[in-house]
Design a protein around this motif. Structure first.
Motif, PDB file in Angstrom:
ATOM      1  N   GLU A   1      -1.185  -4.723   3.443  1.00 16.05           N
ATOM      2  CA  GLU A   1       0.067  -3.960   3.360  1.00 16.05           C
ATOM      3  C   GLU A   1       1.238  -4.779   2.819  1.00 16.05           C
ATOM      4  O   GLU A   1       2.243  -4.202   2.407  1.00 16.05           O
TER       5      GLU A   1
ATOM      6  N   ALA B   1       2.724   2.076   3.394  1.00 16.16           N
ATOM      7  CA  ALA B   1       3.361   0.923   4.035  1.00 16.16           C
ATOM      8  C   ALA B   1       4.831   0.836   3.653  1.00 16.16           C
ATOM      9  O   ALA B   1       5.201   1.005   2.488  1.00 16.16           O
TER      10      ALA B   1
ATOM     11  N   ARG C   1       1.363  -6.508  10.624  1.00 15.37           N
ATOM     12  CA  ARG C   1       1.325  -5.046  10.454  1.00 15.37           C
ATOM     13  C   ARG C   1       1.462  -4.347  11.800  1.00 15.37           C
ATOM     14  O   ARG C   1       0.771  -4.670  12.757  1.00 15.37           O
TER      15      ARG C   1
ATOM     16  N   ASN D   1       0.823  -1.207   0.000  1.00 16.93           N
ATOM     17  CA  ASN D   1       0.000   0.000   0.000  1.00 16.93           C
ATOM     18  C   ASN D   1       0.856   1.255   0.000  1.00 16.93           C
ATOM     19  O   ASN D   1       2.045   1.218   0.333  1.00 16.93           O
TER      20      ASN D   1
ATOM     21  N   ASP E   1       1.456  -0.366  13.274  1.00 12.17           N
ATOM     22  CA  ASP E   1       1.278   1.067  13.029  1.00 12.17           C
ATOM     23  C   ASP E   1       2.427   1.839  13.663  1.00 12.17           C
ATOM     24  O   ASP E   1       2.824   1.554  14.806  1.00 12.17           O
TER      25      ASP E   1
ATOM     26  N   SER F   1      -7.864   5.237   8.705  1.00 15.92           N
ATOM     27  CA  SER F   1      -7.567   3.807   8.616  1.00 15.92           C
ATOM     28  C   SER F   1      -8.687   2.985   9.239  1.00 15.92           C
ATOM     29  O   SER F   1      -9.292   3.379  10.235  1.00 15.92           O
TER      30      SER F   1
ATOM     31  N   HIS G   1       3.023   0.444   8.968  1.00 14.73           N
ATOM     32  CA  HIS G   1       1.924   1.237   8.420  1.00 14.73           C
ATOM     33  C   HIS G   1       1.944   2.617   9.060  1.00 14.73           C
ATOM     34  O   HIS G   1       1.946   2.740  10.283  1.00 14.73           O
TER      35      HIS G   1
END
Length: 242
Positions: free
Chosen positions: A179, A120, A145, A117, A147, A234, A228
């Motif tokens: 991602e 990402a 993933r 993405n 953040d 989101s 991310h």
């Protein structure tokens, strides 16, 4: 992470990254986030980048123009609104993300392709794994993933220390996250990419695509983390805009 290991010469795999977007302010600093993640991923892992601009707004400049100027190893493809209108069956969706990713996957030339993405960045533990593993064309790699913070209207790049400022994990599942999914070009083509019958959907398209590859005989391995850049729009923030 420990020491970042880098394989050089002919041992380094040729990896393409495919991502999509449109110049519609889906999130604050979308352009800046996109530039930052492309720069990071080029620096540490990928050798080719394919950007697909889907259904671009008629009153905005194409992102593809700037990206093509800034990154010599990037190729951009624009899918016009007419195609979106023919395919999409959800008036609340302006971007059919996984149809767009298929456009890029079909045009990537590297033997290994990551679907990822615009916000990402590949975690350095994943970089170490991929640069120091003999990749198998029947194995796909998925990631957990995490953040990490992004300072809107101030930040322009991802720093090494910033990449370690974890804000929130999303528990790992073997089918992974939108991602990050890496597979061989031959496996992507064998599974025909993501399911293009999902013409009304935003969620679930990523793991359905991974499951589709498993149904074609692939096995899955966990590579590490994908970072991310957090933002209020989101789905992990509880927002369900579509």
């Amino acid at each position: 992470y420990g020491k970042l290991l880098v394989r050089t010469g002919n041992h380094r795999p040729s990896i393409a990254a495919v991502t999509v977007g449109r110049n519609d302010d889906y999130m604050a600093d979308f352009r800046e986030r996109l530039l930052a993640t492309i720069s990071w991923n080029f620096q540490f892992l990928i050798t080719e980048f394919v950007f697909v601009e889907w259904n671009p707004p008629p009153d905005r400049e194409l992102l593809s123009l700037e990206l093509s100027r800034k990154f010599p190893r990037l190729r951009a493809f624009v899918v016009p609104p007419e195609i979106h209108q023919q395919v999409c069956q959800n008036r609340n969706l302006n971007l059919l993300e996984y149809h767009a990713k298929n456009v890029g996957i079909r045009r990537a030339t590297a033997p290994w392709i990551i679907s990822t993405n615009a916000d990402a960045a590949v975690g350095l533990d994943s970089v170490n794994t991929l640069l120091n593993t003999e990749l198998d064309e029947d194995v796909l790699w998925t990631a957990e993933r995490w953040d990490i913070p992004w300072r809107e209207n101030h930040q322009r790049k991802i720093g090494l220390l910033g990449s370690l400022r974890y804000r929130r994990p999303n528990p790992y599942g073997s089918l992974g996250t939108g991602e990050f999914c890496l597979a061989s070009r031959s496996l992507w083509h064998r599974a025909r990419g993501f399911d293009e019958q999902m013409v009304r959907h935003r969620f679930g398209c990523d793991i359905r695509g991974t499951a589709q590859m498993l149904a074609h005989g692939a096995s899955v391995r966990r590579v590490g983390t994908v970072l991310h850049l957090s933002h209020p729009s989101s789905c992990t923030e509880g927002l369900q805009p579509h």
